[in-house]
Design a protein around this motif. Sequence first.
Motif, PDB file in Angstrom:
ATOM      1  N   GLU A  59       0.478  -1.146   0.541  1.00  0.00           N
ATOM      2  CA  GLU A  59       0.042  -0.702  -0.057  1.00  0.00           C
ATOM      3  C   GLU A  59       0.674   1.169  -0.609  1.00  0.00           C
ATOM      4  OE1 GLU A  59      -3.583  -0.287  -0.683  1.00  0.00           O
ATOM      5  OE2 GLU A  59      -3.754  -1.938  -0.638  1.00  0.00           O
ATOM      6  N   LYS A  60       0.231   2.238  -0.547  1.00  0.00           N
ATOM      7  CA  LYS A  60       1.684   3.903  -0.315  1.00  0.00           C
ATOM      8  C   LYS A  60       1.635   4.474   0.701  1.00  0.00           C
ATOM      9  CE  LYS A  60       0.267   4.955  -5.439  1.00  0.00           C
ATOM     10  NZ  LYS A  60      -0.166   6.116  -5.820  1.00  0.00           N
ATOM     11  N   ALA A  61       0.514   4.058   1.329  1.00  0.00           N
ATOM     12  CA  ALA A  61       0.799   4.427   2.772  1.00  0.00           C
ATOM     13  C   ALA A  61       1.393   3.902   3.521  1.00  0.00           C
ATOM     14  CB  ALA A  61      -0.565   4.587   3.240  1.00  0.00           C
ATOM     15  N   GLU A  62       2.217   2.767   2.933  1.00  0.00           N
ATOM     16  CA  GLU A  62       3.182   2.174   3.576  1.00  0.00           C
ATOM     17  C   GLU A  62       4.689   1.551   3.466  1.00  0.00           C
ATOM     18  OE1 GLU A  62       1.466  -2.561   3.897  1.00  0.00           O
ATOM     19  OE2 GLU A  62      -0.354  -1.433   5.198  1.00  0.00           O
ATOM     20  N   LEU A  63       4.728   2.208   2.154  1.00  0.00           N
ATOM     21  CA  LEU A  63       6.077   2.448   1.347  1.00  0.00           C
ATOM     22  C   LEU A  63       7.215   2.525   2.010  1.00  0.00           C
ATOM     23  CD1 LEU A  63       7.249   1.219  -1.290  1.00  0.00           C
ATOM     24  CD2 LEU A  63       6.755   3.245  -2.024  1.00  0.00           C
ATOM     25  N   GLY A  64       6.502   3.987   3.129  1.00  0.00           N
ATOM     26  CA  GLY A  64       8.021   4.430   3.666  1.00  0.00           C
ATOM     27  C   GLY A  64       8.847   3.582   4.895  1.00  0.00           C
ATOM     28  N   HIS A  65       8.243   2.737   5.297  1.00  0.00           N
ATOM     29  CA  HIS A  65       8.402   1.679   6.361  1.00  0.00           C
ATOM     30  C   HIS A  65       9.330   0.647   6.047  1.00  0.00           C
ATOM     31  CE1 HIS A  65       4.930   2.615   9.073  1.00  0.00           C
ATOM     32  NE2 HIS A  65       4.457   2.688   8.125  1.00  0.00           N
ATOM     33  N   PHE A  66       9.433   0.458   4.041  1.00  0.00           N
ATOM     34  CA  PHE A  66      10.014  -0.355   3.999  1.00  0.00           C
ATOM     35  C   PHE A  66      11.759   0.191   3.101  1.00  0.00           C
ATOM     36  CE2 PHE A  66       5.695  -2.015   3.715  1.00  0.00           C
ATOM     37  CZ  PHE A  66       5.597  -2.680   4.038  1.00  0.00           C
ATOM     38  N   PHE A  67      11.465   1.089   3.560  1.00  0.00           N
ATOM     39  CA  PHE A  67      12.801   2.044   3.912  1.00  0.00           C
ATOM     40  C   PHE A  67      13.255   2.675   4.934  1.00  0.00           C
ATOM     41  CE2 PHE A  67      11.148   3.008  -0.285  1.00  0.00           C
ATOM     42  CZ  PHE A  67      12.140   2.890  -1.504  1.00  0.00           C
ATOM     43  N   PRO A  68      14.929   1.934   5.222  1.00  0.00           N
ATOM     44  CA  PRO A  68      14.623   1.922   7.203  1.00  0.00           C
ATOM     45  C   PRO A  68      15.719   3.474   6.854  1.00  0.00           C
ATOM     46  CG  PRO A  68      16.182  -0.482   5.510  1.00  0.00           C
ATOM     47  CD  PRO A  68      14.996   0.934   4.454  1.00  0.00           C
ATOM     48  N   GLU A  69      15.703   3.820   6.784  1.00  0.00           N
ATOM     49  CA  GLU A  69      16.538   5.360   6.729  1.00  0.00           C
ATOM     50  C   GLU A  69      15.044   6.262   6.830  1.00  0.00           C
ATOM     51  OE1 GLU A  69      17.082   4.983   2.033  1.00  0.00           O
ATOM     52  OE2 GLU A  69      16.207   3.815   3.561  1.00  0.00           O
ATOM     53  N   MET A  70      13.691   5.568   5.776  1.00  0.00           N
ATOM     54  CA  MET A  70      12.898   6.560   6.236  1.00  0.00           C
ATOM     55  C   MET A  70      11.728   6.236   8.030  1.00  0.00           C
ATOM     56  SD  MET A  70      11.860   6.890   2.144  1.00  0.00           S
ATOM     57  CE  MET A  70       9.763   8.452   2.637  1.00  0.00           C
ATOM     58  N   ARG A  71      12.145   4.797   7.504  1.00  0.00           N
ATOM     59  CA  ARG A  71      11.512   4.334   8.435  1.00  0.00           C
ATOM     60  C   ARG A  71      11.677   4.895  10.013  1.00  0.00           C
ATOM     61  NH1 ARG A  71      11.779  -1.328   7.507  1.00  0.00           N
ATOM     62  NH2 ARG A  71      13.526  -1.083   8.376  1.00  0.00           N
ATOM     63  N   ALA A  72      12.798   5.290   9.614  1.00  0.00           N
ATOM     64  CA  ALA A  72      13.611   5.530  11.345  1.00  0.00           C
ATOM     65  C   ALA A  72      13.669   6.878  11.645  1.00  0.00           C
ATOM     66  CB  ALA A  72      14.753   5.825  10.843  1.00  0.00           C
ATOM     67  N   ARG A  73      12.668   8.223  10.919  1.00  0.00           N
ATOM     68  CA  ARG A  73      12.126   9.358  10.749  1.00  0.00           C
ATOM     69  C   ARG A  73      10.409   9.617  11.224  1.00  0.00           C
ATOM     70  NH1 ARG A  73      16.851   9.274   7.730  1.00  0.00           N
ATOM     71  NH2 ARG A  73      18.052  10.645   8.693  1.00  0.00           N
ATOM     72  N   LEU A  74       9.950   8.456  10.680  1.00  0.00           N
ATOM     73  CA  LEU A  74       8.496   8.277  10.125  1.00  0.00           C
ATOM     74  C   LEU A  74       7.691   9.151  11.330  1.00  0.00           C
ATOM     75  CD1 LEU A  74       7.017   4.920   8.369  1.00  0.00           C
ATOM     76  CD2 LEU A  74       8.199   7.188   6.924  1.00  0.00           C
ATOM     77  N   ASN A  75       8.124   9.329  12.251  1.00  0.00           N
ATOM     78  CA  ASN A  75       7.534   9.387  13.641  1.00  0.00           C
ATOM     79  C   ASN A  75       6.764  10.603  13.935  1.00  0.00           C
ATOM     80  OD1 ASN A  75       5.582   7.073  13.550  1.00  0.00           O
ATOM     81  ND2 ASN A  75       7.344   6.544  16.014  1.00  0.00           N
ATOM     82  N   GLU A  76       7.778  11.713  12.883  1.00  0.00           N
ATOM     83  CA  GLU A  76       8.322  13.130  12.945  1.00  0.00           C
ATOM     84  C   GLU A  76       7.638  14.036  12.222  1.00  0.00           C
ATOM     85  OE1 GLU A  76      12.622  12.945  13.357  1.00  0.00           O
ATOM     86  OE2 GLU A  76      13.047  11.105  14.424  1.00  0.00           O
ATOM     87  N   CYS A  77       7.091  13.532  11.408  1.00  0.00           N
ATOM     88  CA  CYS A  77       6.972  14.215  10.607  1.00  0.00           C
ATOM     89  C   CYS A  77       5.287  15.003  11.073  1.00  0.00           C
ATOM     90  CB  CYS A  77       6.025  14.020   9.505  1.00  0.00           C
ATOM     91  SG  CYS A  77       7.904  12.920   8.337  1.00  0.00           S
ATOM     92  N   ARG A  78       5.340  16.472  10.443  1.00  0.00           N
ATOM     93  CA  ARG A  78       3.819  16.688  11.268  1.00  0.00           C
ATOM     94  C   ARG A  78       2.670  16.115  11.004  1.00  0.00           C
ATOM     95  NH1 ARG A  78       2.733  23.331   8.875  1.00  0.00           N
ATOM     96  NH2 ARG A  78       5.630  22.943   9.747  1.00  0.00           N
ATOM     97  N   PHE A  79       2.489  15.177  10.022  1.00  0.00           N
ATOM     98  CA  PHE A  79       1.603  15.012   9.312  1.00  0.00           C
ATOM     99  C   PHE A  79       1.276  13.636   9.312  1.00  0.00           C
ATOM    100  CE2 PHE A  79       0.746  19.235   6.663  1.00  0.00           C
ATOM    101  CZ  PHE A  79      -0.077  19.796   7.683  1.00  0.00           C
ATOM    102  N   HIS A  80       0.305  13.114  10.362  1.00  0.00           N
ATOM    103  CA  HIS A  80       1.178  11.761  10.200  1.00  0.00           C
ATOM    104  C   HIS A  80       0.175  10.838   9.047  1.00  0.00           C
ATOM    105  CE1 HIS A  80      -3.495  11.318  10.717  1.00  0.00           C
ATOM    106  NE2 HIS A  80      -4.370   9.965  10.337  1.00  0.00           N
ATOM    107  N   ASN A  81      -0.237  11.352   8.084  1.00  0.00           N
ATOM    108  CA  ASN A  81      -0.275  10.303   7.429  1.00  0.00           C
ATOM    109  C   ASN A  81       0.346  11.334   6.332  1.00  0.00           C
ATOM    110  OD1 ASN A  81      -1.837  13.035   6.974  1.00  0.00           O
ATOM    111  ND2 ASN A  81      -3.606  11.694   6.092  1.00  0.00           N
ATOM    112  N   CYS A  82       1.395  11.987   6.317  1.00  0.00           N
ATOM    113  CA  CYS A  82       2.297  12.248   4.724  1.00  0.00           C
ATOM    114  C   CYS A  82       3.030  11.621   4.527  1.00  0.00           C
ATOM    115  CB  CYS A  82       3.799  12.971   5.844  1.00  0.00           C
ATOM    116  SG  CYS A  82       4.753  14.430   5.272  1.00  0.00           S
TER     117      CYS A  82
END
Length: 306
Positions: free
Chosen positions: A245-268
């Motif tokens: 799913e597009k919304a999950e894609l960032g989770h499968f890039f380790p360097e992005m996964r480490a930062r996902l909770n820091e974005c201003r919007f939770h559905n960024c």
Amino acid sequence: MRGLVTKSTGSWYLVENEEGKRIPCRIKGKFRTKGIKTTNPIAVGDWVHYELEPDQDSAVITALEPRKNYIIRRSINLSKQAQVIGANLDQAMLVVTLASPPTSLGFIDRFLVTAEAYDIPAFLVFNKLDLFSEEGLEILEDYMAIYEHIGYPCYAVSAMEKTNIEEIRLLLQDKTTLVSGHSGVGKSTLINAIEPSVALKTGEISDWSDKGKHTTTFAEMINLSVGGKLIDTPGIRELGIVDIEKAELGHFFPEMRARLNECRFHNCRHINEPGCVVLEAVESGEIESSRYDSYLSIYHNQDTRN
């Protein structure tokens, strides 16, 4: 009876029983796995149940055991059919080359995303070290640094000259490893160097396209003398991503996964949103721009050959 699928030709399978004997098997009638639609309901690495056919040396597969994991790809042709290329894996090895034929960073990233999505540890083997100039070695160092920085082990080898082969052999010991890569990157030569008794056929690079000719036509499992198994797969020119799913894609890039909770919007989506830490990390060079380009390419379902 129970056995392990060691070869798949599309219509027939070889299944190894508990005594180590390989029995030709087929599927009877409609046989579909729950939840995924693929061209091959059974893959190399699957555990199956089978029944011997009366008065014959062959058998019929009657059931498929649940898979621990698998690697799946989608064709980019019009059919868009998906195919499982290996199941029940401990790890995946992607063989890549910088030239003759070149493996694109986009292809590497698609493979790593697929491995991440199915929770399969992956590492990269850069082959054809014997062909490198001084400048080529510098580029190789840059490529390896991209992936080592985000946690993917990288190894440089020459399958032809058997350079650094022992290191790879030790990585494979007592594990089930899927081997993948473009046609022509030297998978068969590498496997022959690791396990000389196998004597796989190797091919030349096609002059007109600089693409490898397929020498492995079916997926097959090879028992290693150091312990463990290799699943050798046919060379693939493109790797379509399946079921992410597009919304999950960032989770499968380790360097992005480490930062996902820091974005201003939770559905960024990490594309043009304000307060996106992923975009900030790309700007500052903390996330490699080639990796971000791959993220966008997969997100927008763009061509899978690059």
